[in-house]
Design a protein around this motif. Structure first.
Motif, PDB file in Angstrom:
ATOM      1  N   LEU A   1     -86.835 -25.791 -46.754  1.00 61.67           N
ATOM      2  CA  LEU A   1     -87.039 -27.082 -47.197  1.00 61.67           C
ATOM      3  C   LEU A   1     -86.147 -27.082 -49.071  1.00 61.67           C
ATOM      4  CD1 LEU A   1     -91.255 -27.334 -47.815  1.00 61.67           C
ATOM      5  CD2 LEU A   1     -89.786 -29.187 -46.374  1.00 61.67           C
ATOM      6  N   VAL A   2     -86.404 -26.076 -49.828  1.00 57.66           N
ATOM      7  CA  VAL A   2     -85.541 -26.157 -50.645  1.00 57.66           C
ATOM      8  C   VAL A   2     -83.534 -26.551 -50.303  1.00 57.66           C
ATOM      9  CG1 VAL A   2     -84.211 -24.790 -52.923  1.00 57.66           C
ATOM     10  CG2 VAL A   2     -87.066 -24.607 -52.242  1.00 57.66           C
ATOM     11  N   GLU A   3     -83.705 -25.639 -49.486  1.00 53.70           N
ATOM     12  CA  GLU A   3     -81.783 -26.629 -48.834  1.00 53.70           C
ATOM     13  C   GLU A   3     -82.079 -27.868 -48.449  1.00 53.70           C
ATOM     14  OE1 GLU A   3     -80.826 -24.412 -45.671  1.00 53.70           O
ATOM     15  OE2 GLU A   3     -80.472 -23.046 -46.790  1.00 53.70           O
ATOM     16  N   ARG A   4     -82.188 -28.245 -47.516  1.00 56.16           N
ATOM     17  CA  ARG A   4     -82.379 -30.015 -47.727  1.00 56.16           C
ATOM     18  C   ARG A   4     -82.955 -30.811 -48.789  1.00 56.16           C
ATOM     19  NH1 ARG A   4     -84.713 -27.197 -42.606  1.00 56.16           N
ATOM     20  NH2 ARG A   4     -86.943 -27.080 -43.401  1.00 56.16           N
ATOM     21  N   LEU A   5     -83.577 -29.901 -50.014  1.00 56.02           N
ATOM     22  CA  LEU A   5     -83.522 -31.213 -50.784  1.00 56.02           C
ATOM     23  C   LEU A   5     -82.825 -31.017 -51.851  1.00 56.02           C
ATOM     24  CD1 LEU A   5     -87.385 -30.307 -51.135  1.00 56.02           C
ATOM     25  CD2 LEU A   5     -86.234 -32.923 -51.403  1.00 56.02           C
TER      26      LEU A   5
ATOM     27  N   PRO B   1     -93.961 -31.992 -46.207  1.00 58.49           N
ATOM     28  CA  PRO B   1     -93.620 -31.327 -47.038  1.00 58.49           C
ATOM     29  C   PRO B   1     -92.998 -30.737 -48.213  1.00 58.49           C
ATOM     30  CG  PRO B   1     -93.103 -30.295 -44.993  1.00 58.49           C
ATOM     31  CD  PRO B   1     -93.708 -32.175 -45.203  1.00 58.49           C
ATOM     32  N   ARG B   2     -92.113 -32.049 -48.240  1.00 54.16           N
ATOM     33  CA  ARG B   2     -91.298 -32.136 -49.615  1.00 54.16           C
ATOM     34  C   ARG B   2     -91.597 -33.018 -50.166  1.00 54.16           C
ATOM     35  NH1 ARG B   2     -86.268 -32.621 -45.094  1.00 54.16           N
ATOM     36  NH2 ARG B   2     -84.876 -33.563 -45.415  1.00 54.16           N
ATOM     37  N   PHE B   3     -92.177 -33.603 -50.081  1.00 62.30           N
ATOM     38  CA  PHE B   3     -93.471 -34.601 -51.157  1.00 62.30           C
ATOM     39  C   PHE B   3     -94.350 -33.763 -52.283  1.00 62.30           C
ATOM     40  CE2 PHE B   3     -97.378 -36.372 -52.317  1.00 62.30           C
ATOM     41  CZ  PHE B   3     -96.977 -37.849 -52.971  1.00 62.30           C
ATOM     42  N   ASP B   4     -94.816 -32.161 -51.299  1.00 60.04           N
ATOM     43  CA  ASP B   4     -95.299 -31.732 -51.774  1.00 60.04           C
ATOM     44  C   ASP B   4     -95.040 -30.394 -52.618  1.00 60.04           C
ATOM     45  OD1 ASP B   4     -98.448 -32.239 -50.353  1.00 60.04           O
ATOM     46  OD2 ASP B   4     -98.015 -31.082 -49.207  1.00 60.04           O
ATOM     47  N   LEU B   5     -93.515 -30.511 -51.746  1.00 62.16           N
ATOM     48  CA  LEU B   5     -93.043 -29.082 -52.711  1.00 62.16           C
ATOM     49  C   LEU B   5     -91.997 -30.675 -53.916  1.00 62.16           C
ATOM     50  CD1 LEU B   5     -90.952 -26.956 -53.415  1.00 62.16           C
ATOM     51  CD2 LEU B   5     -89.685 -27.686 -51.847  1.00 62.16           C
TER      52      LEU B   5
END
Lengths: 172, 172
Positions: free
Chosen positions: B92-96, B58-62
DNA sequence: GGAAATCATTTTAGGCTTAAAACAATTCGG
DNA sequence: CCGAATTGTTTTAAGCCTAAAATGATTTCC
């Protein structure tokens, strides 16, 4: 066999071969399209299952596996078939036993093994859901001709084989 | 147009039409095969991303979405593109952002909107991962001929359109 | 201008999912 | 036989994901 034009930028200004990454944009686009299709359909099915039957897709999938195995399956079998982790199945089964859809017992011959099967209730509910589910799928694929379906089946079989081979190469 | 033989069991013993559910087994099998292919490839990509780069899919996709948008995107845009829920993107954004891969700021012109973009670090890391990722995909699809790829693209486009139409029918 | 609708995002509650470690039972090799 | 590997399952810790409700900002439409 790559066309000559594909090689042009594999030569640098001194006409010496350099390492140039090959172009795999087509495969990448194919993968994204495959993923989009699956996500789209999966989301639709998930939503309908929830609305109509208040059931989740993973529970439905698990029941579908068991419906095909009247004598039950072990947790490992289920986990392999569903292509999910063992721990995942443990949790799913827990909730489905709790709700009365599954029966779970330790194998007589091997006390490590847990055998699960659908209860009468579980089977009845699954059959009811499956019948409707089938019409959703038919509707989602409605614009494909029988020939399209056959051709897609063929190409996806080839895709599956290719991917399995690649996965085996990495993890022999 | 159904063949005559397909209608045989639509007539009961008194030769009167009865409601018989149509057979959609082929579409069902197609859907299962589509799902299998996607799950297989997705699992493989997920595992490789984790092993090689310690990053989740999911991180990669984002990051992939943001790499295509140098001026950034709003959370809603991302959520639509990725076909996931809004709340999912928030997390997801929070973690990235936390890990320094993303920059997030409130829009000047509309204080509801959050605009996110890749940081320098985020872009560099993504490019590095994407290059390798592309070779994995190429390898996973290696046994398909260019013609297979084209044909699959065509049929999946048709599938996507069909599914979107069906989804729209339910939720207009 | 201001209430109502809409829109973008976050929060919440619950469930799903994974990888890795832990545990328990069986099988295998000497 | 008995210790060592293997096998089947569960536990753990962390993260992913959804639907629905809540929050806050903007637009719409009298």
């Amino acid at each position: 066999m790559p066309a000559v034009s594909d090689c042009i930028n594999m030569l640098d200004s001194e006409t010496k071969a350099v390492e140039t990454p090959e172009d795999h944009a087509e495969e990448l686009r194919l993968w994204l399209r495959l993923l989009t299709c699956t996500t789209l359909i999966e989301g639709e099915v998930r939503g309908r299952l929830r609305q109509r039957f208040d059931v989740t897709l993973p529970r439905f999938d698990l029941m579908a596996q068991l419906d095909k195995a009247p004598d039950g399956m072990t947790l490992s079998d289920v986990s392999k078939r569903m292509m999910v982790s063992n721990g995942n199945v443990t949790g799913l089964v827990e909730r489905l036993v709790e709700s009365g859809h599954l029966d779970r017992r330790t194998s007589e011959t091997d006390r490590r093994v847990q055998v699960i099967r659908l209860t009468k209730l579980g089977r009845a509910e699954f059959r009811r859901m499956a019948a409707e589910h089938e019409t959703w799928i038919a509707d989602l694929f409605a614009d494909l001709s029988p020939k399209d379906v056959r051709e897609l089946m063929r190409l996806l079989a080839k895709t599956k084989a290719s991917a399995q081979k690649s996965a085996a190469r990495r993890r022999p």
